[in-house]
Design a protein around this motif. Structure first.
Motif, mmCIF file in Angstrom:
data_model
loop_
_atom_site.group_PDB
_atom_site.id
_atom_site.type_symbol
_atom_site.label_atom_id
_atom_site.label_comp_id
_atom_site.label_asym_id
_atom_site.label_seq_id
_atom_site.Cartn_x
_atom_site.Cartn_y
_atom_site.Cartn_z
ATOM 1 N N ASP A 26 0.493 -1.052 0.072
ATOM 2 C CA ASP A 26 0.060 0.079 -0.054
ATOM 3 C C ASP A 26 0.645 1.136 0.252
ATOM 4 O OD1 ASP A 26 -2.630 -1.455 0.008
ATOM 5 O OD2 ASP A 26 -1.673 -2.063 2.318
ATOM 6 N N ALA A 27 2.089 1.008 -0.147
ATOM 7 C CA ALA A 27 3.847 2.317 0.426
ATOM 8 C C ALA A 27 4.418 1.487 0.603
ATOM 9 C CB ALA A 27 2.879 3.185 2.352
ATOM 10 N N VAL A 28 5.404 1.957 -0.302
ATOM 11 C CA VAL A 28 6.602 2.508 -0.100
ATOM 12 C C VAL A 28 7.446 3.136 -0.084
ATOM 13 C CG1 VAL A 28 6.763 0.367 -2.183
ATOM 14 C CG2 VAL A 28 7.295 2.794 -3.187
ATOM 15 N N TYR A 29 8.673 3.118 0.901
ATOM 16 C CA TYR A 29 9.464 3.722 1.789
ATOM 17 C C TYR A 29 11.155 3.212 0.448
ATOM 18 C CZ TYR A 29 11.477 0.144 4.687
ATOM 19 O OH TYR A 29 11.934 -0.913 5.277
ATOM 20 N N ILE A 30 12.093 4.703 0.686
ATOM 21 C CA ILE A 30 12.940 4.757 -0.692
ATOM 22 C C ILE A 30 13.922 5.760 -0.314
ATOM 23 C CG2 ILE A 30 11.474 6.250 -2.219
ATOM 24 C CD1 ILE A 30 13.152 4.394 -4.510
ATOM 25 N N GLY A 31 14.963 6.151 -0.385
ATOM 26 C CA GLY A 31 15.917 7.004 -0.361
ATOM 27 C C GLY A 31 16.045 7.559 -1.010
ATOM 28 N N ALA A 32 16.638 8.917 -1.298
ATOM 29 C CA ALA A 32 16.861 9.806 -2.313
ATOM 30 C C ALA A 32 18.016 10.580 -2.275
ATOM 31 C CB ALA A 32 16.377 11.138 -2.037
ATOM 32 N N PRO A 33 18.597 11.229 -3.202
ATOM 33 C CA PRO A 33 19.962 10.871 -3.399
ATOM 34 C C PRO A 33 20.998 11.435 -1.718
ATOM 35 C CG PRO A 33 18.953 12.329 -5.125
ATOM 36 C CD PRO A 33 17.734 12.130 -4.282
ATOM 37 N N GLN A 34 20.028 11.635 -0.916
ATOM 38 C CA GLN A 34 20.916 11.938 0.446
ATOM 39 C C GLN A 34 20.931 11.706 1.148
ATOM 40 O OE1 GLN A 34 23.005 15.746 -1.350
ATOM 41 N NE2 GLN A 34 24.589 15.568 0.366
ATOM 42 N N GLU A 76 20.707 23.309 4.482
ATOM 43 C CA GLU A 76 20.515 24.480 2.879
ATOM 44 C C GLU A 76 20.373 23.199 1.858
ATOM 45 O OE1 GLU A 76 18.846 27.136 1.002
ATOM 46 O OE2 GLU A 76 18.713 26.766 3.191
ATOM 47 N N THR A 77 21.163 22.433 2.227
ATOM 48 C CA THR A 77 20.799 21.309 0.881
ATOM 49 C C THR A 77 19.639 20.803 0.918
ATOM 50 O OG1 THR A 77 23.499 21.122 0.247
ATOM 51 C CG2 THR A 77 22.528 19.483 -0.677
ATOM 52 N N CYS A 78 19.754 20.063 2.472
ATOM 53 C CA CYS A 78 18.118 18.591 2.716
ATOM 54 C C CYS A 78 17.575 19.827 2.247
ATOM 55 C CB CYS A 78 18.386 18.622 4.414
ATOM 56 S SG CYS A 78 16.903 17.773 4.764
ATOM 57 N N ARG A 79 16.772 21.040 2.888
ATOM 58 C CA ARG A 79 16.328 21.728 2.440
ATOM 59 C C ARG A 79 15.812 21.868 1.446
ATOM 60 N NH1 ARG A 79 13.853 26.475 1.532
ATOM 61 N NH2 ARG A 79 15.562 27.034 0.985
ATOM 62 N N GLN A 80 16.295 22.154 0.552
ATOM 63 C CA GLN A 80 15.826 22.021 -1.858
ATOM 64 C C GLN A 80 15.803 20.946 -1.628
ATOM 65 O OE1 GLN A 80 20.147 24.210 -2.787
ATOM 66 N NE2 GLN A 80 19.235 26.012 -1.920
ATOM 67 N N MET A 81 16.647 20.320 -1.573
ATOM 68 C CA MET A 81 15.871 18.665 -1.973
ATOM 69 C C MET A 81 14.518 18.624 -0.910
ATOM 70 S SD MET A 81 17.727 14.872 -1.032
ATOM 71 C CE MET A 81 19.437 15.282 -1.544
ATOM 72 N N ILE A 82 13.563 18.490 -0.008
ATOM 73 C CA ILE A 82 12.955 18.792 0.224
ATOM 74 C C ILE A 82 11.586 19.122 -0.644
ATOM 75 C CG2 ILE A 82 10.822 19.087 2.375
ATOM 76 C CD1 ILE A 82 13.315 18.602 4.413
ATOM 77 N N TRP A 83 12.368 20.358 -1.359
ATOM 78 C CA TRP A 83 11.830 20.771 -1.642
ATOM 79 C C TRP A 83 10.985 20.502 -3.732
ATOM 80 C CZ3 TRP A 83 7.992 24.626 -1.627
ATOM 81 C CH2 TRP A 83 7.881 25.779 -0.138
ATOM 82 N N GLU A 84 12.245 19.930 -3.868
ATOM 83 C CA GLU A 84 12.385 19.234 -5.160
ATOM 84 C C GLU A 84 11.901 17.909 -4.866
ATOM 85 O OE1 GLU A 84 15.730 18.008 -7.399
ATOM 86 O OE2 GLU A 84 16.655 19.090 -5.929
ATOM 87 N N LEU A 85 11.581 17.594 -3.468
ATOM 88 C CA LEU A 85 10.947 16.364 -3.632
ATOM 89 C C LEU A 85 9.087 16.781 -3.411
ATOM 90 C CD1 LEU A 85 13.339 14.550 -0.981
ATOM 91 C CD2 LEU A 85 13.147 13.939 -2.891
ATOM 92 N N TYR A 86 8.954 16.935 -2.501
ATOM 93 C CA TYR A 86 7.148 18.215 -2.466
ATOM 94 C C TYR A 86 7.238 18.385 -3.916
ATOM 95 C CZ TYR A 86 3.338 20.653 -2.215
ATOM 96 O OH TYR A 86 2.358 20.951 -1.810
ATOM 97 N N GLU A 87 7.838 19.160 -4.703
ATOM 98 C CA GLU A 87 7.318 19.299 -6.459
ATOM 99 C C GLU A 87 6.824 17.402 -7.483
ATOM 100 O OE1 GLU A 87 10.425 21.987 -7.164
ATOM 101 O OE2 GLU A 87 9.039 23.739 -6.098
ATOM 102 N N ILE A 88 7.555 16.902 -6.976
ATOM 103 C CA ILE A 88 7.249 15.430 -7.583
ATOM 104 C C ILE A 88 6.230 14.581 -6.988
ATOM 105 C CG2 ILE A 88 9.766 15.035 -8.992
ATOM 106 C CD1 ILE A 88 10.670 12.950 -7.204
ATOM 107 N N ASP A 97 16.354 14.061 11.964
ATOM 108 C CA ASP A 97 16.600 14.845 12.728
ATOM 109 C C ASP A 97 15.683 16.381 12.706
ATOM 110 O OD1 ASP A 97 18.305 18.032 12.896
ATOM 111 O OD2 ASP A 97 20.214 16.857 12.421
ATOM 112 N N MET A 98 15.917 16.286 14.198
ATOM 113 C CA MET A 98 14.731 17.547 14.193
ATOM 114 C C MET A 98 14.828 19.371 13.858
ATOM 115 S SD MET A 98 12.184 16.824 16.161
ATOM 116 C CE MET A 98 12.101 14.763 15.867
ATOM 117 N N ALA A 99 16.235 19.316 13.538
ATOM 118 C CA ALA A 99 16.286 20.469 12.507
ATOM 119 C C ALA A 99 15.039 20.464 10.733
ATOM 120 C CB ALA A 99 17.825 20.590 11.774
ATOM 121 N N ILE A 100 15.156 19.366 11.123
ATOM 122 C CA ILE A 100 14.391 19.543 9.537
ATOM 123 C C ILE A 100 12.617 20.061 9.972
ATOM 124 C CG2 ILE A 100 12.167 17.933 7.903
ATOM 125 C CD1 ILE A 100 14.911 16.240 7.695
ATOM 126 N N MET A 101 12.452 19.784 11.218
ATOM 127 C CA MET A 101 11.067 20.282 11.945
ATOM 128 C C MET A 101 11.257 22.685 12.242
ATOM 129 S SD MET A 101 9.180 18.374 12.969
ATOM 130 C CE MET A 101 8.124 18.926 13.806
#
Length: 624
Positions: A26-34, A76-88, A97-101
């Motif tokens: 019903d769902a899959v979990y996968i790694g992104a580039p980093q 900052e790399t992490c934050r930008q990647m999150i935007w890319e993942l949201y957009e796809i 890591d709570m930094a993401i919050m």
């Protein structure tokens, strides 16, 4: 509203993710580039995007794992990647890591990784109030503890159901980094727990030689699914982002069938499947037929039996039978007729080590190995490489998932109309302008038309009901029927993807108090932003993450519920009637230059592993 129950499968890559969906995930979990906790299972944004498209067609979800701890220069790399993942179109991120919050994020759903060591009801409630939508629970919990967390925190709960177990509380293992800077919290665990060790007591005597004393069996709590659902679990997670496609298909199909029988039976009143489609398989799944170290239900029903897999950290596989005898250059094995050419067999030899042979030829109940090894009569033989099974499961058509549709072909003023309605109520309509002519014979060709419309072939659809409503026996060329069928299904795919509803959640910064005011290194705070997050929630003292300050030789490198004293039947609490002579502490694990001391905390029922120069007091047993 019935509650959705989900099977969540690992995906090493796009192919693995698609195979998991086809097998019924019903769902899959996968790694992104980093930033995933398996640094050798990363994937490009393009591949993740392709998986998202494929999954969403079946109303299945894709979660991306970003569960390493982050350093300041990575935020900052992490934050930008999150935007890319949201957009796809990714459905959620699994984070440690709570930094993401604290970041400026798109409205993407966040799940707290098991790496965040989620076993305390107050902390889990805190995460929920901070905006986390789902918590992946620590594997050490029992049914009662899960129920308590669910009642207290009222958040979506995910729990591991099959696969390898970390011997340590997840996120709190520093063994790998302390031995040479490969951090498990940074995705590159060296798996020191799977090495062989000697166990030495406080008198310097060797109690056990060369055994995999920290290697534990794999998890299988699939028969507890109904109880776990009642306790509050909505997602059942399979471990294994490094495992092959055969393992994934076998585990997913096994659990799919198990969960479906519950959802269609006793659970049908309250619960439902989380995604669409129906799967068919050409193989009989069985967990013992792909990678496993033997199975344990761990602590889900409290502590009651041995969970160690001391002989070997490798896959044991499926029990076949005992060795009857060796005859010439062949073995006779109980149930030997189950074996095939190319199988890999495993047994425990006289030095108590796992050993293996490869089957060159199996005929008339005799097994001819590649190398004839001396095996004692009566030895248990396991098959850890099932050649015939692998061959079947590897085929792409061994697990096929289809969406059910009904087709209706009617006439219009100037031609014909084909309507496809799928199991979720999506509708696709195709019109064909075509002159109306009666069939030459004047008889109906309805049956022929139905045969053509039913040919859904390699599409993800089946036409389970086909109706034709004509006022007269009209003629339609086969090419036109096929064209309408192709178009109606192509459109249906576009409609399904357009109608897919992704849940969104915009983080709002909160300042409710964290349940602790002082955090030691086990909270893995490795950047200024995570520090800011905790400070805003009332934390006054924060120790740096182990990776930033380790003190070689003196550190506590692991905390675990697994207990070597218990495995030795020397537990003063659970086994006080059979303990006999107590062991002289401190117990030491030794492997070449590596040496660790064991500390037993009997009150919380935990064991700690410390480096050899560490100093601590040994608890006396005050339990008698």
């Amino acid at each position: 509203m019935k509650k959705k129950i989900e099977i969540l499968a690992p995906a090493k890559d796009l192919i693995g993710g698609m195979a998991a969906i086809n097998s019924g995930a019903d769902a899959v979990y996968i790694g992104a580039p980093q930033f995933g906790a398996r640094s050798n299972a990363n994937n490009s944004i393009e591949d993740v995007a392709a998986l998202v498209q494929y999954a969403h067609l079946f109303n299945a979800q894709v979660f991306v794992v970003m569960n390493t701890i982050l350093y300041d220069n990575e935020l900052e790399t992490c934050r930008q990647m999150i935007w890319e993942l949201y957009e796809i179109g990714v459905d959620a991120l699994i984070i440690q890591d709570m930094a993401i919050m604290e970041m400026e994020l798109p409205p993407i759903v966040l799940h707290a990784s098991t790496q965040a060591n989620n076993r305390d009801a107050d902390k889990i409630k805190f995460l929920k109030d901070a905006g986390i939508k789902r918590v992946v629970l620590a594997r050490e919990l029992n049914l009662h503890q899960i129920k308590t967390i669910y009642d207290h925190a009222d958040v979506e709960l995910e729990f591991f159901v099959t696969g390898a177990l970390c011997v340590s509380f997840s996120g709190n293992c520093y063994m790998s980094v302390a031995n040479g800077e490969r951090s498990a919290n940074r995705g590159s665990c060296a798996q020191n727990c799977r090495l062989p060790y000697n166990l030495i007591d406080g008198n310097g005597e060797t109690l056990i030689k060369n055994s995999h004393l920290l290697s534990i069996k794999d998890l299988d709590i699939s028969d507890q699914i109904p109880n776990l659902i009642e306790a509050g679990i909505v997602s059942f997670k399979i471990e294994g982002r490094l495992k092959d496609v055969v393992y994934v298909k076998n585990n997913v199909s096994y659990l799919r069938q198990k969960l479906d029988s519950f959802l269609e039976g006793e659970g049908s009143e309250k619960y439902r499947k989380a995604s669409s489609g129906t799967c068919t398989y050409t193989f009989d799944s069985s967990l013992s037929r792909t990678f496993n170290r033997g199975y344990t239900d761990y602590f889900v029903n409290e502590r009651h039996s041995s969970i160690g897999s001391w002989e070997s950290p490798k896959s044991k596989g499926q029990y076949i039978g005992k060795l009857i005898r060796t005859v010439g250059n062949a073995y006779e094995i109980e149930n030997g007729e189950l074996l095939n050419n190319g199988d890999g067999l495993c047994f425990i030899n006289e030095n108590n080590e796992a050993d293996g042979i490869y089957v060159n030829k199996a005929e008339n109940g005799k097994i001819y190995p590649n190398v004839l090894k001396e095996v004692k009569d009566g030895t248990f033989i396991y098959r850890n490489n099932d050649a015939a099974f692998i061959k079947i499961v590897e085929r792409e058509d061994s697990a096929v998932r289809k969406l059910s549709t009904t087709l209706l072909l009617t006439e219009t003023e100037n031609g014909f109309e084909l309507i496809a309605t799928d199991e979720d109520g999506n509708v696709s309509i195709v019109n064909l302008e075509h002159a109306k002519e009666q069939t030459k014979t004047g008889e109906s060709i309805e049956e022929n038309i139905k045969i053509q419309l039913a040919k859904t072939g390699f599409t993800p659809y089946t036409a389970d009901e086909i109706n034709i409503m004509f006022s007269q026996n009209w003629f339609l060329p086969i090419s036109k029927i096929n064209e309408m069928r192709r178009t109606v299904y192509d459109q249906l795919t576009e409609i399904r993807l357009a109608n897919y509803k992704r849940e969104e959640h915009q983080m709002v910064k909160t300042s409710h108090p964290y349940p602790e005011t002082k955090l030691d290194f086990m909270y893995n705070v490795s950047n200024k932003t995570a520090r800011k997050f905790y400070e805003r929630h009332g934390v006054t003292e924060i120790e740096k993450a182990f990776e930033l300050q380790w003190d070689p030789g003196k550190s506590r490198v692991m905390t675990t519920k697994y207990c070597i004293k218990y495995e030795l039947k020397k537990c003063p609490i659970h086994q006080k009637d059979i303990v006999g002579v107590k062991v002289k502490e401190p117990l030491v694990l030794k492997q070449g230059e590596l040496e660790y001391k064991l500390k037993f905390n009997c009150k919380p029922c935990e064991m700690e592993i410390w480096e050899k120069d560490a100093e601590f007091e040994i608890e006396e047993d005050h339990f008698h």
